[in-house]
Design an enzyme around this catalytic site. Structure first.
Site, mmCIF file in Angstrom:
data_model
loop_
_atom_site.group_PDB
_atom_site.id
_atom_site.type_symbol
_atom_site.label_atom_id
_atom_site.label_comp_id
_atom_site.label_asym_id
_atom_site.label_seq_id
_atom_site.Cartn_x
_atom_site.Cartn_y
_atom_site.Cartn_z
ATOM 1 N N GLY A 190 -21.079 -41.827 12.137
ATOM 2 C CA GLY A 190 -22.422 -41.953 11.567
ATOM 3 C C GLY A 190 -23.229 -43.014 12.282
ATOM 4 O O GLY A 190 -22.793 -44.155 12.398
ATOM 5 N N SER A 191 -24.412 -42.682 12.771
ATOM 6 C CA SER A 191 -25.134 -43.640 13.602
ATOM 7 C C SER A 191 -26.567 -43.190 13.839
ATOM 8 O O SER A 191 -27.057 -42.254 13.206
ATOM 9 C CB SER A 191 -24.412 -43.825 14.938
ATOM 10 N N ARG A 192 -27.216 -43.851 14.798
ATOM 11 C CA ARG A 192 -28.595 -43.540 15.156
ATOM 12 C C ARG A 192 -28.774 -43.819 16.646
ATOM 13 O O ARG A 192 -28.168 -44.731 17.199
ATOM 14 C CB ARG A 192 -29.541 -44.413 14.324
#
Length: 232
Positions: A190-192
């Site tokens: 999960g990240s950006r």
């Protein structure tokens, strides 16, 4: 994407960053078979999840010159002017930023948005807010990559850790020449990924649009406008 392509994406070989987790899950499953069967099921489920999460499918670049492709899979959560990360020393002038949120279901391999030379890589420790939060770009742990283009323009790609992600892996180094779509690293769980575009680019995506890393055209360099002829 048709059904066959979807199956190929899901069954793609894993990124090397997933090997320790996959091997660990298999080990737990084997131990569970010997000692306690419920543990074997947990190990098997964890292994399958890691095979899915760390999948690293091949991507096909669009046959268009002077375009930027998405540096990651995921959902566009903002397209707006923003100041690039301070650690790169680019000053306070805003640049157009396209922010892509990656859920645990997205491919997490990051890719170069365009061909260029890696001028600088700067790591910045920080918090682990939800990657969908607007504050994530400034407050979260991140790794910023500055690319210099043959035209003299600069592009910034920022790998940002999220609420669950606790590890950013960068597989490139300063001075390395990259080609568009080339793998540059991965962020776990999960990240950006933020992309700061140079002046003179035309964004071609909108908030809420889904990206396919290395394939979706995210922006293009505007054509140089010739000066109007002088009337005599």
């Amino acid at each position: 994407m048709d059904i066959l392509e979807t199956i190929r994406s899901v069954l793609a070989p894993p990124h090397k960053a997933g090997y320790p987790f996959i091997v660990g899950g298999i080990a737990v499953a084997v131990i569970g078979l010997l000692l306690w069967h419920p543990l074997a099921w947990l190990g098997l489920l964890f292994t399958l999840f890691c095979l899915y999460f760390f999948r690293d499918p091949e991507r096909v670049l669009p046959p268009r010159p002077n375009v930027f492709v998405a540096p990651a899979d995921g959902l566009v959560v903002s397209v707006e002017p923003a100041i690039p990360p301070a650690e790169l020393g680019l000053g306070q002038e805003t640049r157009l930023r396209v922010a892509i949120f990656l859920s645990v279901l997205d491919v997490h391999v990051n890719r170069a948005p365009i061909s260029g030379l890696v001028s600088r890589i700067a790591y910045h420790p920080g918090k682990f807010l939800s990657a969908a939060d607007e504050k994530a770009s400034d407050d979260n742990e991140r790794n910023s990559i500055l690319l210099s283009l043959p035209t003299g323009q600069e592009v910034v790609v920022v790998q940002i850790a999220g609420l669950i992600a606790r590890r950013i892996l960068c597989d490139i180094h300063e001075g390395q020449a990259l080609t568009a779509g080339q793998r540059i690293g991965i962020i776990r769980f999960g990240s950006r990924t933020d992309l700061y575009l140079p002046e003179g680019t035309l964004p071609l995506v909108a908030v809420g649009q889904r990206m396919i890393g290395g394939e979706t055209v995210i922006a293009e360099l505007s054509s140089v406008i010739a000066p109007a002829p002088i009337s005599i």
